[in-house]
Design an enzyme around this catalytic site. Sequence first.
Site, mmCIF file in Angstrom:
data_model
loop_
_atom_site.group_PDB
_atom_site.id
_atom_site.type_symbol
_atom_site.label_atom_id
_atom_site.label_comp_id
_atom_site.label_asym_id
_atom_site.label_seq_id
_atom_site.Cartn_x
_atom_site.Cartn_y
_atom_site.Cartn_z
ATOM 1 N N TYR A 142 0.813 -1.222 0.000
ATOM 2 C CA TYR A 142 0.000 0.000 0.000
ATOM 3 C C TYR A 142 0.846 1.271 0.000
ATOM 4 O O TYR A 142 0.360 2.341 -0.368
ATOM 5 C CB TYR A 142 -0.901 0.045 1.231
ATOM 6 C CG TYR A 142 -2.226 -0.659 1.080
ATOM 7 C CD1 TYR A 142 -2.300 -1.939 0.541
ATOM 8 C CD2 TYR A 142 -3.404 -0.055 1.489
ATOM 9 C CE1 TYR A 142 -3.509 -2.582 0.432
ATOM 10 C CE2 TYR A 142 -4.624 -0.696 1.381
ATOM 11 C CZ TYR A 142 -4.668 -1.966 0.849
ATOM 12 O OH TYR A 142 -5.868 -2.599 0.743
ATOM 13 N N LYS A 199 4.361 -14.880 1.628
ATOM 14 C CA LYS A 199 4.522 -15.572 0.350
ATOM 15 C C LYS A 199 6.024 -15.766 0.138
ATOM 16 O O LYS A 199 6.608 -15.323 -0.857
ATOM 17 C CB LYS A 199 3.868 -14.735 -0.772
ATOM 18 C CG LYS A 199 3.782 -15.431 -2.118
ATOM 19 C CD LYS A 199 2.799 -16.585 -2.175
ATOM 20 C CE LYS A 199 2.857 -17.286 -3.522
ATOM 21 N NZ LYS A 199 2.021 -18.511 -3.570
ATOM 22 N N ASP A 231 -1.671 -18.044 0.041
ATOM 23 C CA ASP A 231 -2.690 -18.754 -0.750
ATOM 24 C C ASP A 231 -3.275 -19.905 0.062
ATOM 25 O O ASP A 231 -4.473 -20.169 0.042
ATOM 26 C CB ASP A 231 -2.136 -19.221 -2.107
ATOM 27 C CG ASP A 231 -0.788 -19.911 -2.006
ATOM 28 O OD1 ASP A 231 -0.146 -19.845 -0.934
ATOM 29 O OD2 ASP A 231 -0.362 -20.534 -3.002
ATOM 30 N N ASP A 255 -5.721 -7.127 4.174
ATOM 31 C CA ASP A 255 -6.942 -6.526 3.631
ATOM 32 C C ASP A 255 -7.822 -7.624 3.025
ATOM 33 O O ASP A 255 -9.016 -7.720 3.308
ATOM 34 C CB ASP A 255 -6.569 -5.482 2.569
ATOM 35 C CG ASP A 255 -7.800 -4.872 1.911
ATOM 36 O OD1 ASP A 255 -8.723 -4.493 2.652
ATOM 37 O OD2 ASP A 255 -7.831 -4.787 0.670
ATOM 38 N N ASP A 259 -11.460 -9.538 4.761
ATOM 39 C CA ASP A 259 -12.785 -9.585 4.121
ATOM 40 C C ASP A 259 -13.260 -11.032 4.024
ATOM 41 O O ASP A 259 -14.427 -11.338 4.271
ATOM 42 C CB ASP A 259 -12.734 -8.988 2.701
ATOM 43 C CG ASP A 259 -13.137 -7.512 2.669
ATOM 44 O OD1 ASP A 259 -12.830 -6.803 3.652
ATOM 45 O OD2 ASP A 259 -13.740 -7.069 1.671
HETATM 46 C C1 IPM Z 1 -10.119 -1.661 4.596
HETATM 47 C C2 IPM Z 1 -10.519 -1.024 3.296
HETATM 48 C C3 IPM Z 1 -9.460 -0.002 2.888
HETATM 49 C C4 IPM Z 1 -8.137 -0.744 2.746
HETATM 50 C C5 IPM Z 1 -9.773 0.759 1.604
HETATM 51 C C6 IPM Z 1 -11.097 1.477 1.681
HETATM 52 C C7 IPM Z 1 -8.676 1.711 1.220
HETATM 53 O O1 IPM Z 1 -10.707 -1.982 2.322
HETATM 54 O O2 IPM Z 1 -9.961 -0.941 5.602
HETATM 55 O O3 IPM Z 1 -9.976 -2.884 4.642
HETATM 56 O O4 IPM Z 1 -7.858 -1.337 1.707
HETATM 57 O O5 IPM Z 1 -7.372 -0.739 3.714
HETATM 58 MG MG MG Z 2 -10.609 -3.970 3.044
#
Ligand code: IPM
Ligand code: MG
Length: 366
Positions: A142, A199, A231, A255, A259
């Site tokens: 990032y 990785k 992975d 990230d 999710d």
């Molecule tokens: C998160 C979000 C952010 C990230 C985005 C909105 C930039 O997806 O906090 O997980 O990628 O960190």
């Molecule tokens: Mg995110």
Amino acid sequence: MTHRILLLPGDGIGPEITAVAVKVLGTIGERFGESFEFEEALLGGAAIDATGTALPEATLEAAQRADAVLLAAIGGPKWDTTDPDKPRPEQGLLGIRKALGLYANLRPVKIFDALREASTLKPEFLEGVDMLIVRELTGGLYFGERARQYDVVGAGADGAAGQRAYDTLDYREYEVERIAHTAFEAARTRRSKVHSVDKANVLESSRMWREVVHRVAADYPDVELIDQLVDNSAMQLIRNPAQFDVMVTENMFGDILSDEASMLTGSLGMLASASLGDGTALYEPSHGSAPDIAGQGVANPLAMLLSVELMLRYSFVLHEAADALAAAITRVLDDGWRTPDIANAATLPQRRVGTVSMGDLVIERL
Ligand code: IPM
Ligand code: MG
């Protein structure tokens, strides 16, 4: 005692869930004899519209002054662009994380018994799931060097000129060291197990990550350390999520995996997070601004309230209040109340609620 909170409602559903958090904190303040003072500032798309930049200087100053920052969500189609010269809401979020030195992002993944049926996984695979994702938040892919170059000879088809773009996964030793300490310390308060996700079979940055994590591990002989390739982790999260206690990983891996892990809880609308560094901490739900449902009053405010719980614990050390909030949320779910994202065919029609009612149900139980 007075606690000064900077609110960053941001975009999309952000303002709706922020209002719920403020109301809930009012009740907590009354019940526990604490006082919460709020200031509000612009971040993300709302800030771009008002000032032309996603992270105005005034927002950063207000954040530095505050005892804690509570951020809802940023972004939306209105500001989507692939033009590198246009401002993006995400620059506000990434910028404030970097400026406040919030290198450790903690994302607890906890299953509420009442929501077992809401997960897309079979309930028997959720037995014993209780994990903490420790995502490195101010380095890695990032924040490494990146660029878009035009008219680069040979970048087009058949050797013609074309575009080139790159992002760099860059870590310094100290960045890995400090996040490893965060993970091992957290593991000590839990089940003493750390999965370090990388990785290392491909990436040089991962090979350094692995070396440094192992060196730090020597300070924590009581904690078990397991290396796992990213992975494989993605697969293990679905195959056997209960194996995880603490998972520590690079910014973008974290990230993506968080999710994925949120779906164990049934909805991204249930995943809270705390971003910690050496100064003011920031709390935010892991979900986005959900522009598709913004303004409809149906967003799930629980990830926001669970983020408030983390704020009460980590920034204000109000564990009793945090426990009460957690218990109130659990009871609301046990009583069958559901926002659309966590409802299913078994949900009674009269138990389907929107954002404001969900907040009020939590307040009643507080
Ligand atoms: C998160 C979000 C952010 C990230 C985005 C909105 C930039 O997806 O906090 O997980 O990628 O960190
Ligand atoms: Mg995110």
